[in-house]
Design an enzyme around this catalytic site. Structure first.
Site, PDB file in Angstrom:
ATOM      1  N   ARG A  26      -8.310  -0.742   5.018  1.00 46.98           N
ATOM      2  CA  ARG A  26      -7.520   0.328   4.401  1.00 46.98           C
ATOM      3  C   ARG A  26      -6.185  -0.185   3.873  1.00 46.98           C
ATOM      4  NH1 ARG A  26      -7.075   5.855   7.475  1.00 46.98           N
ATOM      5  NH2 ARG A  26      -5.886   6.158   5.539  1.00 46.98           N
ATOM      6  N   ASP A  60       5.110   0.493  12.043  1.00 48.40           N
ATOM      7  CA  ASP A  60       3.893  -0.140  11.524  1.00 48.40           C
ATOM      8  C   ASP A  60       3.774  -1.603  11.936  1.00 48.40           C
ATOM      9  OD1 ASP A  60       3.817   1.670   8.326  1.00 48.40           O
ATOM     10  OD2 ASP A  60       3.403   2.273  10.381  1.00 48.40           O
ATOM     11  N   CYS A 107      -4.894  12.807  13.359  1.00 46.16           N
ATOM     12  CA  CYS A 107      -4.868  11.370  13.040  1.00 46.16           C
ATOM     13  C   CYS A 107      -4.794  10.609  14.352  1.00 46.16           C
ATOM     14  CB  CYS A 107      -3.635  11.080  12.180  1.00 46.16           C
ATOM     15  SG  CYS A 107      -3.308   9.334  11.964  1.00 46.16           S
ATOM     16  N   LYS A 152       0.839  -1.214   0.000  1.00 44.16           N
ATOM     17  CA  LYS A 152       0.000   0.000   0.000  1.00 44.16           C
ATOM     18  C   LYS A 152       0.865   1.252   0.000  1.00 44.16           C
ATOM     19  CE  LYS A 152      -1.522   1.584   4.014  1.00 44.16           C
ATOM     20  NZ  LYS A 152      -1.121   2.945   4.376  1.00 44.16           N
ATOM     21  N   ASN A 153       1.914   1.272   0.831  1.00 43.51           N
ATOM     22  CA  ASN A 153       2.713   2.488   0.992  1.00 43.51           C
ATOM     23  C   ASN A 153       3.703   2.711  -0.145  1.00 43.51           C
ATOM     24  OD1 ASN A 153       1.255   3.079   3.206  1.00 43.51           O
ATOM     25  ND2 ASN A 153       2.794   2.425   4.689  1.00 43.51           N
ATOM     26  N   ARG A 188       0.991  14.391  13.230  1.00 43.24           N
ATOM     27  CA  ARG A 188       1.389  14.165  11.829  1.00 43.24           C
ATOM     28  C   ARG A 188       1.318  15.423  10.962  1.00 43.24           C
ATOM     29  NH1 ARG A 188      -0.804   8.536   9.581  1.00 43.24           N
ATOM     30  NH2 ARG A 188       1.060   8.739   8.299  1.00 43.24           N
TER      31      ARG A 188
HETATM   32  C1  EPZ Z   1       4.584   6.906   6.372  1.00 46.03           C
HETATM   33  O1  EPZ Z   1       3.818   7.949   6.973  1.00 46.03           O
HETATM   34  C2  EPZ Z   1       3.649   5.709   6.259  1.00 46.03           C
HETATM   35  N1  EPZ Z   1       2.515   6.077   5.424  1.00 46.03           N
HETATM   36  C3  EPZ Z   1       3.152   5.321   7.652  1.00 46.03           C
HETATM   37  O2  EPZ Z   1       2.369   4.126   7.531  1.00 46.03           O
HETATM   38  C4  EPZ Z   1       4.350   4.982   8.524  1.00 46.03           C
HETATM   39  O3  EPZ Z   1       3.910   4.751   9.831  1.00 46.03           O
HETATM   40  C5  EPZ Z   1       5.327   6.179   8.551  1.00 46.03           C
HETATM   41  O4  EPZ Z   1       5.704   6.549   7.218  1.00 46.03           O
HETATM   42  C6  EPZ Z   1       6.602   5.860   9.306  1.00 46.03           C
HETATM   43  O5  EPZ Z   1       7.223   4.740   8.807  1.00 46.03           O
HETATM   44  C7  EPZ Z   1       2.678   6.054   4.078  1.00 46.03           C
HETATM   45  O6  EPZ Z   1       3.727   5.762   3.534  1.00 46.03           O
HETATM   46  C8  EPZ Z   1       1.473   6.413   3.260  1.00 46.03           C
HETATM   47  P1  EPZ Z   1       6.623  10.290   8.455  1.00 46.03           P
HETATM   48  P2  EPZ Z   1       4.364   9.454   6.986  1.00 46.03           P
HETATM   49  O7  EPZ Z   1       6.463  11.563   7.705  1.00 46.03           O
HETATM   50  O8  EPZ Z   1       5.218   9.675   5.830  1.00 46.03           O
HETATM   51  C9  EPZ Z   1       6.818  13.672  11.808  1.00 46.03           C
HETATM   52  C10 EPZ Z   1       0.519   2.702   7.838  1.00 46.03           C
HETATM   53  O9  EPZ Z   1       0.157   2.126   8.885  1.00 46.03           O
HETATM   54  N2  EPZ Z   1       6.696  14.649  10.711  1.00 46.03           N
HETATM   55  O10 EPZ Z   1       7.798   9.454   8.139  1.00 46.03           O
HETATM   56  O11 EPZ Z   1       3.220  10.333   7.219  1.00 46.03           O
HETATM   57  C11 EPZ Z   1       5.558  12.815  11.958  1.00 46.03           C
HETATM   58  O12 EPZ Z   1       4.576  13.445  12.704  1.00 46.03           O
HETATM   59  C12 EPZ Z   1       0.979   4.175   7.915  1.00 46.03           C
HETATM   60  O13 EPZ Z   1       0.560   2.163   6.722  1.00 46.03           O
HETATM   61  C13 EPZ Z   1       6.733  15.998  11.003  1.00 46.03           C
HETATM   62  O14 EPZ Z   1       6.854  16.401  12.163  1.00 46.03           O
HETATM   63  O15 EPZ Z   1       5.287   9.430   8.295  1.00 46.03           O
HETATM   64  C14 EPZ Z   1       6.109  11.556  12.614  1.00 46.03           C
HETATM   65  O16 EPZ Z   1       6.184  11.749  13.987  1.00 46.03           O
HETATM   66  C15 EPZ Z   1       0.694   4.807   9.223  1.00 46.03           C
HETATM   67  N3  EPZ Z   1       6.607  16.876   9.974  1.00 46.03           N
HETATM   68  C16 EPZ Z   1       7.496  11.441  11.994  1.00 46.03           C
HETATM   69  O17 EPZ Z   1       7.844  12.742  11.492  1.00 46.03           O
HETATM   70  C17 EPZ Z   1       6.471  16.481   8.667  1.00 46.03           C
HETATM   71  O18 EPZ Z   1       6.366  17.318   7.767  1.00 46.03           O
HETATM   72  C18 EPZ Z   1       7.625  10.431  10.865  1.00 46.03           C
HETATM   73  O19 EPZ Z   1       6.547  10.626  10.010  1.00 46.03           O
HETATM   74  C19 EPZ Z   1       6.451  15.095   8.397  1.00 46.03           C
HETATM   75  C20 EPZ Z   1       6.569  14.197   9.428  1.00 46.03           C
END
Ligand code: EPZ
Length: 446
Positions: free
Chosen positions: A409, A317, A120, A22-23, A125
């Site tokens: 999902r 995850d 979320c 999915k990702n 996020r």
């Molecule tokens: C991706 O989310 C995945 N989703 C998530 O999978 C996964 O948990 C996550 O990466 C971490 O591995 C998809 O790929 C669609 P991040 P993403 O930006 O990109 C903070 C699932 O279960 N952050 O790497 O949204 C954020 O809040 C989902 O399939 C900021 O502060 O995660 C988090 O604490 C859930 N500012 C951390 O960084 C930003 O602009 C990592 O988030 C971006 C992120």
């Protein structure tokens, strides 16, 4: 709302196949925006988030076709004309990853209007790092009425301009942030250097698709990625990776039930941290080759700590699924969540089934083995739902798991896959089918 009814106690035995990731599928579908030519993606999972991404692209004027029959895991996308570069709140609120269209729209059209993703279940996020980095490439982004109004000024009247290459160092590692900026950079003027990037296999998958479309990228999979911008990208056909999180979830299902399960059609090279942890817990895991692994649970699991990290560390995850396993392990396991600030929603539901778990800040202390008994429990997010299904597979009696739309999902026909290897599971409600004629369930809240 759909429910699962699960009678616990059956060891899972046999072979189960993993679907596409999915990702990987979500950013790869967004990448179609970058070209006027057709993109065909293979190994696309039939899950609700893909349906949401299809709707998002179609709402912007793209032609998105899900194939039929044997090729039903193929999707063809044509963004020849993007009449309406807007990601509406109705869609974005159901899936945060919709914000992945921001970079590609700015790169392709020089303008974008994208609803801000709201809160979320697993954490705040924000997408501040996406915005800050795109601004470094010349985008002007203002927030109004819950939307990001973004454009690239050309400095010539109202004509929109082209993003410019830049040196970007992410304040923290972000998966979709890396993907969004990668897609912005491939059509930018000049070179872009991205540092402190995510190294997840999904980033590598996206870079491979973009390269197949004619992009010039080096270093995907490392923390430093160099992109040489090109004027245009062409069409491509690309097969995405298997889903490493689904594969990890199924390996845990085999171990927790004391079964003998072959997880096939996966990519074992992406499962290093999960397999190592299962072995540390005493489960026997044989890597049968690049695309299959076998897990033999012997019912006796030892406690082991985890701490979630960015790839190649232990994936966040997989944290909830691992916690379900830890409830059955001999001793005390510490589960530390370092990526998201609110990713323990499954704890109280597991405690309702008889688990012994205490949470203190970002650490959960799990004491086992606990005899789990069936209960009515509720899913709160995608991976939390997987942990409840795993717990119900070993609980005494018949559990009722509510709001399984969360699981739909990201897991394709999970009840059929588990039943195929001996689980007693049935769905009450409609099986999810990704076709236009079934819009009704999309009204369910995210
Ligand atoms: C991706 O989310 C995945 N989703 C998530 O999978 C996964 O948990 C996550 O990466 C971490 O591995 C998809 O790929 C669609 P991040 P993403 O930006 O990109 C903070 C699932 O279960 N952050 O790497 O949204 C954020 O809040 C989902 O399939 C900021 O502060 O995660 C988090 O604490 C859930 N500012 C951390 O960084 C930003 O602009 C990592 O988030 C971006 C992120």
């Amino acid at each position: 709302m759909d429910k699962f009814i699960i009678r616990g106690g059956n060891p899972l035995v046999g072979t189960v196949r993993v679907s596409g990731a999915k990702n990987s599928a979500l950013p790869c579908m967004a990448a179609a925006i970058l070209s006027e030519e057709e993109i065909t993606l293979e190994n696309i999972p039939q899950v609700r988030d893909i349906e949401t991404q299809r709707r998002l692209l179609a709402s912007m004027g793209a032609a998105v076709a899900l194939h039929e029959g044997d090729a039903r895991d193929h999707v063809t996308i044509s963004c020849r004309s993007l009449s309406d570069p807007v990601a509406r709140y109705e869609i974005v609120k159901t899936m945060r990853a919709s914000s992945l269209v921001l970079g590609p729209l700015l790169a392709r059209a020089g303008v974008a209007r994208v609803a801000m993703p709201g809160g979320c279940a697993i954490g705040g996020r924000p997408i501040d790092l996406h915005i800050k980095s795109l601004e470094k490439m010349g985008a002007v982004i203002v927030q109004e009425h819950g939307y990001l109004e973004a454009r690239v000024d050309s400095g010539v009247g109202s004509r929109v301009g082209r993003l410019r290459g830049a040196h970007i160092v992410f304040d923290r590692i972000t998966v979709t942030g890396t993907e969004d900026l990668l897609m912005a950079a491939v059509l930018a003027e000049g070179d872009t250097l991205l540092e402190n990037c995510a190294r997840e296999p999904e980033v590598v998958d996206l870079a491979a698709l973009l390269t197949a479309m004619g992009a010039k990228i080096q270093g995907a999979g490392t923390s430093t990625i160099c992109v040489h911008g090109v004027a245009k990208l062409h069409g491509a056909r690309y097969r995405i990776n298997p889903d490493r999180i689904e594969a990890g979830t199924l390996l845990i299902a085999g171990a927790i039930t004391g079964g003998d399960l072959i997880v096939a059609n996966c990519n074992t090279a992406h499962l290093g941290a999960v397999i190592a942890k299962l072995r540390e817990c005493g489960a026997r895991v044989d890597v049968l080759g690049p695309d299959a692994a076998r897990v033999h649970g012997n019912g006796r699991l030892r406690a082991a700590d985890i701490s979630t990290e960015e790839y190649p560390g232990f994936p966040t995850d997989m944290q909830a699924q691992y916690m379900a396993l830890a409830t059955q392990a001999e001793g005390v396991s510490l589960v530390r969540e370092n990526i998201f600030e609110n990713r323990f929603m499954h704890v109280q539901e597991l405690v309702r089934m008889g688990a012994n778990i205490k949470v203190d800040g970002n650490t959960a202390t799990v004491r086992g083995p606990a005899r789990l008994s069936s209960a009515a429990v509720m899913c709160s997010d995608l991976r939390a739902s997987a942990s409840l299904v795993l717990a119900a597979l070993v609980a005494d009696g018949e559990s009722v798991i509510d709001r399984v739309y969360h699981m739909d999902r990201g897991y394709e026909h999970i009840e059929d896959k588990l039943r195929g290897v001996g689980a007693q599971i049935q769905r009450l409600g409609n099986v999810f089918v990704p076709r236009q004629e079934k819009p009704s369930y999309l009204n369910q809240p995210a």
